[in-house]
Every structure is written in C-alpha cells, then in structure tokens.
Design an enzyme around this catalytic site. Structure first.
Site: not given
Ligand code: UFG
Length: 341
Positions: A126, A151, A155
């Site tokens: 992302s 979150y 990544k």
C-alpha cells in the site's frame, strides 16, 4: 496454463484479480478463511469468467493447515497474497489482531512455499508505507516512513520481511505492489467492494449514501492547501489494479524479473480531490449526494499521488480506466447488489 494460488481471493481486490487471471488463461485456486468475504464470490467470479476457481477454505494463521493446503496444490507456480486485515481504524483499536493475522499468514504462506519450491510471490502492499510524503508524485524511491496505523505498519514490516527473505533465498522472487486508492468494480456489477459495517473509505461511503443506507457523507476537511481545499488522492480502477497483478505474476512465471525483490507503485499518476470525486459521481450517475464539510480526519495526508513511470517502463503496464469509469462502475455494483433489498 499456470496454476496460481490467490490468498484472499474472495475479497474485493482478490476477486477482481481472479477474473483477470482467468481471462488470461491461468488456473486459479483461492485460499480464503471467509473472515471478511463470502464464498458466493466464487459463484460470481464463475458467472463473469465462465470458469470456476477452486476454493480452499483455510486459516493461514494456522501453520499446519496452511502447509496442508499448499501440499494439495504443490504444482502451483506462484502465489498472489491478498489475505490480510485492512481496516485502518479497526487496526488502531485492535493492533494485536492485525499483527497476528497479517504476519502469521504471511510467514506461514512463505514457509509452505519454501518447502514446496513455489518460488514466485506477489505482495499486496500500500501507498500507506510512504506515510506523509514530502513531495508528489511519489516514486518507489521516495522514503518509506512510519505509517499512521498498525494496518499500515503491517505493510511496511511485511515488505522488510520479504526483503530479508529474498536476500537469503536468491531463487525466490517477490513483486510488491503498492496500491494507491483502489475504487470501482467489474463492469458486470456482479462483484465489487462490500465493506463490513460503516465504510471507512470514500467510495463505498458515497455509494451507500446514494443508496440511502447512510444519511450523509462527511467530507473530512476543506482547509487543505489544494485547489478546492479537500484532500487529493490517486484513485485507481480495481480492474486496472487486477490486470497489473496478472502482468506482475507473468513477469515472475516467465522469469523476466531483473531483481528478485521488485516494488511498483500502482496508481494512475493523477490526483483528484474529494469534491472532484463527488462531482464526477453525481454527474456520471445523474444523482446528488447529501454531504457536509466537517473537520479533518486524524492521520489524513493532504496530497498523495503516484509516479507511474517504473510500472510503465518495467512492467509495461499503465492504468487504462478514468475516474468516470470508476464512479460509474462503483454505483452500478452498489445498485445491483442492493436491488433485492
Ligand atoms: N474521506 C472523506 N469522507 C469519508 C471517507 C473519506 O472525506 O467518509 C476522504 C478522506 O479524508 C481522504 C479521501 O476521502 O481525503 C480518501 O479516503 P479513503 O479513506 O478512501 O482512503 P485513504 O487515502 O485514507 O486510505 C487509502 C486506503 C488505505 C491505505 C491508504 C494509503 O484505504 O488502506 O489509502 O494511502 F492505507
């Protein structure tokens, strides 16, 4: 025909990617625990693609179950790994769940692949790894910084794990794809984004407001240093994104990679403000959205858009679909999904 394992293939980006893979003649096996998707996705993929992916319901957090699932598909040539939790706010409230799920499933998948010699891996990353970029467009060389949520941190750390793993295993190849803002749906309206509960992201909030499920869209801030004061993002059609995964997986299967760990931005290179997205949605779909300007949302960056040069040069891939096509397809999906409500 190559067999490709798609973890999280029942989800939003995963299901669109299955369609793109099937359209290119790949055989697709989906590994999914159905924690944030339903197995009807497989029926819908079959309806669109005319071919049915095999579904293997497996919890990738469980090492033995993961190993057994891979053993049953050991002739696969590559894995596209979507299986992960992805809600920013939820990750702030439940960080351990996010770290446990996103890392255990990644490590169990890589371990099972290593045992069987399935040496190609596409990672769903992302643009969040860039944090608050100092300049735009953001290139793959732009500094990676601390993401704003657990979150996002999963990544960033996952990419570090993959870097170390590829450095230690030169016959194992990874392409990490850093998505900007995927929106829209397959043109059939059969599959699309279906968030759990109240949407966090702009496009599902807009479509649910248009459908009368949400009363009003809150626009988070109109005092950013942008042309209309609202924040700018690089929205990319989910089918363009899906097709980029096929290009990336083919690059590895055909052994065309130049390094065994490559990273590409996936965006269009064009930024649109929140108000521009709302206007495009209203104009293209001939309706009006009830919205109100409110305070900025914590952690939001004023402007982010991608440099798409590297993906264009090395993968030969550029996004083809424009914002109008994104907003039309998003509404088509929402309408189609709600028509029996
Ligand atoms: N927005 C609103 N109202 C809403 C929802 C969003 O005004 O109800 C605005 C946001 O403030 C932002 C823009 O719309 O300016 C886009 O917001 P999204 O939540 O749709 O997307 P983000 O850019 O915040 O986040 C996305 C992904 C994340 C990823 C991040 C990386 O959802 O998973 O990009 O930059 F981490």
């Amino acid at each position: 025909m190559s067999k490709i394992i798609v973890t999280g293939g029942c989800g939003y980006i995963g299901s669109h990617t299955c369609i793109a893979l099937l359209a290119q003649g790949h055989e697709v096996v989906v590994f999914d625990d159905l924690s944030n998707a339903t197995k009807e996705s497989i029926d819908r993929i079959e309806k669109i693609a005319g071919k049915r992916p095999e579904l293997c319901i497996v919890d990738l957090k469980n090492k033995n179950a993961t190993s057994a699932a891979f053993e049953a598909h050991k002739e696969a040539l590559a894995v596209i790994h979507f299986a992960a939790y992805k809600a920013v706010k939820e990750s702030v409230d439940h960080p351990l769940q996010y770290y446990e799920n996103n890392f255990f499933s990644l490590i169990n998948t890589l371990t099972a692949q290593q045992k069987l010699g399935i040496n190609n891996f596409i990672f769903s990353s992302s643009a969040t790894v860039y944090g608050m970029p100092e300049t735009c467009p953001v290139t793959e060389k732009s500094p990676v910084s601390t993401p704003f949520s657990p979150y996002g941190n999963t990544k960033k750390i996952a990419e570090e794990i993959l870097k170390d793993h590829t450095a230690a295993n030169l016959d194992f190849s990874v392409i990490s794809l850093r998505y900007f803002n995927p929106i829209g749906a397959h043109e059939s309206g059969e599959i699309g984004e279906l968030p759990n509960g109240i949407p966090n992201n702009l496009m599902p909030y807009i479509t649910q407001t248009a459908a009368g499920i949400r009363e009003k869209l809150m626009v988070f801030g109109n005092d950013y240093p942008t042309k209309d004061g609202t924040a700018i993002r690089d929205y990319i059609h989910v089918m363009d994104l899906a097709e980029a995964h096929v290009v990336a997986v083919n690059r590895l299967v055909d052994q065309k990679q130049e390094q065994n760990f490559e990273i590409y931005n996936l965006g269009t290179g064009t930024g649109y403000s929140v108000l521009e997205v709302i206007t495009a949605f209203e104009t293209q779909n001939n309706l009006s959205i009830n919205y109100e300007i409110t305070a900025r949302r914590d952690g939001d960056v004023p402007v982010v858009f991608a440099s798409t040069e590297l993906a264009s040069k090395k993968l030969g891939w550029t996004a083809k679909r424009d914002l109008n096509s994104m907003v039309k397809s998003a509404w088509n999906w929402e309408k189609n999904y709600r028509k029996n409500d």
